[in-house]
Design an enzyme around this catalytic site. Structure first.
Site, PDB file in Angstrom:
ATOM      1  CB  SER A 118       1.297  -3.759   0.664  1.00 44.66           C
ATOM      2  OG  SER A 118       0.353  -4.802   0.596  1.00 44.66           O
TER       3      SER A 118
ATOM      4  CE1 TYR B 115      -3.035  -0.281   1.574  1.00 47.60           C
ATOM      5  CE2 TYR B 115      -2.794  -2.356   0.395  1.00 47.60           C
ATOM      6  CZ  TYR B 115      -2.551  -1.576   1.513  1.00 47.60           C
ATOM      7  OH  TYR B 115      -1.830  -2.096   2.569  1.00 47.60           O
TER       8      TYR B 115
HETATM    9  N1  LIG Z   1      -2.599  -5.133   7.906  1.00 49.64           N
HETATM   10  C1  LIG Z   1      -2.167  -5.624   6.786  1.00 49.64           C
HETATM   11  O1  LIG Z   1      -2.557  -6.758   6.402  1.00 49.64           O
HETATM   12  C2  LIG Z   1      -1.153  -4.891   5.952  1.00 49.64           C
HETATM   13  C3  LIG Z   1      -0.512  -5.587   4.911  1.00 49.64           C
HETATM   14  C4  LIG Z   1       0.435  -4.933   4.136  1.00 49.64           C
HETATM   15  C5  LIG Z   1       0.740  -3.600   4.382  1.00 49.64           C
HETATM   16  N2  LIG Z   1       0.087  -2.961   5.386  1.00 49.64           N
HETATM   17  C6  LIG Z   1       0.442  -1.551   5.594  1.00 49.64           C
HETATM   18  O2  LIG Z   1       0.990  -1.409   6.886  1.00 49.64           O
HETATM   19  C7  LIG Z   1       0.722  -0.092   7.387  1.00 49.64           C
HETATM   20  C8  LIG Z   1       0.063  -0.221   8.729  1.00 49.64           C
HETATM   21  O3  LIG Z   1      -1.140  -0.956   8.567  1.00 49.64           O
HETATM   22  P1  LIG Z   1      -1.972  -1.553   9.799  1.00 49.64           P
HETATM   23  O4  LIG Z   1      -2.607  -2.775   9.322  1.00 49.64           O
HETATM   24  O5  LIG Z   1      -1.145  -1.531  11.016  1.00 49.64           O
HETATM   25  O6  LIG Z   1      -3.106  -0.425   9.845  1.00 49.64           O
HETATM   26  P2  LIG Z   1      -3.882   0.210  11.096  1.00 49.64           P
HETATM   27  O7  LIG Z   1      -5.109   0.837  10.526  1.00 49.64           O
HETATM   28  O8  LIG Z   1      -4.029  -0.806  12.160  1.00 49.64           O
HETATM   29  O9  LIG Z   1      -2.855   1.333  11.582  1.00 49.64           O
HETATM   30  C9  LIG Z   1      -2.538   2.421  10.739  1.00 49.64           C
HETATM   31  C10 LIG Z   1      -2.088   3.585  11.587  1.00 49.64           C
HETATM   32  O10 LIG Z   1      -1.796   4.685  10.707  1.00 49.64           O
HETATM   33  C11 LIG Z   1      -2.333   5.876  11.295  1.00 49.64           C
HETATM   34  N3  LIG Z   1      -2.587   6.874  10.259  1.00 49.64           N
HETATM   35  C12 LIG Z   1      -3.539   6.835   9.293  1.00 49.64           C
HETATM   36  N4  LIG Z   1      -3.502   7.976   8.573  1.00 49.64           N
HETATM   37  C13 LIG Z   1      -2.495   8.739   9.099  1.00 49.64           C
HETATM   38  C14 LIG Z   1      -1.964  10.029   8.779  1.00 49.64           C
HETATM   39  N5  LIG Z   1      -2.487  10.772   7.791  1.00 49.64           N
HETATM   40  N6  LIG Z   1      -0.921  10.489   9.512  1.00 49.64           N
HETATM   41  C15 LIG Z   1      -0.408   9.752  10.541  1.00 49.64           C
HETATM   42  N7  LIG Z   1      -0.895   8.544  10.896  1.00 49.64           N
HETATM   43  C16 LIG Z   1      -1.916   8.042  10.174  1.00 49.64           C
HETATM   44  C17 LIG Z   1      -3.605   5.403  11.986  1.00 49.64           C
HETATM   45  O11 LIG Z   1      -4.079   6.327  12.961  1.00 49.64           O
HETATM   46  C18 LIG Z   1      -3.158   4.067  12.568  1.00 49.64           C
HETATM   47  O12 LIG Z   1      -2.618   4.217  13.847  1.00 49.64           O
HETATM   48  C19 LIG Z   1      -0.133   0.589   6.315  1.00 49.64           C
HETATM   49  O13 LIG Z   1       0.692   1.386   5.493  1.00 49.64           O
HETATM   50  C20 LIG Z   1      -0.712  -0.581   5.545  1.00 49.64           C
HETATM   51  O14 LIG Z   1      -1.052  -0.226   4.235  1.00 49.64           O
HETATM   52  C21 LIG Z   1      -0.850  -3.555   6.177  1.00 49.64           C
END
Ligand SMILES: NC(=O)c1ccc[n+]([C@@H]2O[C@H](COP(=O)([O-])OP(=O)(O)OC[C@H]3O[C@@H](n4cnc5c(N)ncnc54)[C@H](O)[C@@H]3O)[C@@H](O)[C@H]2O)c1
Length: 252
Positions: A142, A156
């Site tokens: 991130s 985080y």
């Molecule tokens: N959305 C943002 O702004 C953003 C920015 C930077 C990084 N990220 C990172 O991107 C990744 C995805 O984020 P997102 O925004 O799509 O989140 P989201 O919550 O929309 O999706 C996350 C997915 O991970 C799954 N998950 C959670 N715990 C799990 C586990 N123990 N085993 C298997 N699956 C699991 C959830 O069921 C979900 O489908 C994350 O690692 C997040 O930290 C997100």
């Protein structure tokens, strides 16, 4: 770009992982959609198949070693090899400054966002070492893996910085053995994770947009395209790199 490659995407039932599974399939990959969310995960695999792509769903919790091993075995049993892996599953956790933060939150965020990536990496590398063609891995960090971003996110931010460290050391350990390991570092992306923050009033959309010099949020597909490139042979000399996909946030 990815024709003939088998790809595993964790956390692929929603958000960035879902977009990544769809985009990689459109680039020709055969995709394993892995997630704890069985309902949405199955729907994502079905939608890829309906779109003419190749996909299968596997229920997997990345915080347990048995779950990770079964997930990778399922990918190899289905497609015969594991050419690329995207370790994307993650949670953001509570927004509380350090002196008020809970051990429960720390343990949960570290378990999913850091230990989950380590377990997946360990078993993906082990599988790739067994294949003559080896492979490429992309870890989800991130912008919060490059800078402190904002107050209240210590678990985080620590986990996402840790992902970059793991990415670098794993890239070095296997650099001469044909396995590339990179990370992506998105800014704020329009996903269910962001929707929850907006609904809870933790951030406003205007504030989130303003974090990026480009003045807008990222779409999940914009992160997915960066991941597709890192997975592909077009990135054959790129390893150990944390790629910012953040609309200029960390250039400030
Ligand atoms: N959305 C943002 O702004 C953003 C920015 C930077 C990084 N990220 C990172 O991107 C990744 C995805 O984020 P997102 O925004 O799509 O989140 P989201 O919550 O929309 O999706 C996350 C997915 O991970 C799954 N998950 C959670 N715990 C799990 C586990 N123990 N085993 C298997 N699956 C699991 C959830 O069921 C979900 O489908 C994350 O690692 C997040 O930290 C997100």
């Amino acid at each position: 770009m990815l024709a003939g490659k088998s790809v595993l995407v964790t956390g692929a039932a929603n958000g960035i992982g879902q977009a990544t599974a769809v985009v990689l399939a459109r680039h020709g990959a055969a995709v394993v959609v892995a997630d704890i969310d069985e309902e949405n995960g199955s729907k994502v695999a079905d939608s890829i198949i309906a779109d003419g792509g190749k996909a299968t769903f596997v229920a997997a919790d990345v915080t347990t070693e048995s779950g990770v091993k079964a997930m990778i075995k399922s990918a190899v049993d289905t497609y015969g090899s594991l050419d690329c892996a995207v370790n994307n599953a993650g949670v953001d956790g509570e927004r509380t400054r350090l002196h008020d933060s809970s051990d429960d939150n720390w343990n949960r965020v570290i378990a999913v966002d850091l230990t989950g990536v380590r377990l997946a990496l360990k078993h993906e590398v082990a599988q790739m070492l067994r294949q003559p063609s080896r492979g490429a891995i992309v870890n989800m960090s991130s912008a919060a893996g490059l800078v402190g971003v904002d107050e209240g996110l210590s678990a985080y931010v620590a986990a996402k910085h840790g992902v970059i460290g793991l990415t670098r050391v794993t890239a070095l350990e296997y650099a001469t053995e044909g396995i590339r390991v990179n990370a992506v570092c998105p800014g704020v992306v329009r996903t269910p994770m962001l929707d929850r923050l907006l609904q809870q009033g933790i951030v406003t959309e205007e504030f989130a947009r303003g974090m990026h010099p480009v003045g807008r949020l990222a779409e999940p597909s914009e992160v997915a395209e960066a991941i597709a490139w890192l997975c592909s042979d077009a990135a054959s000399f790129v390893t150990g790199h944390p790629l910012a996909v953040d609309g200029g946030m960390t250039a400030r």
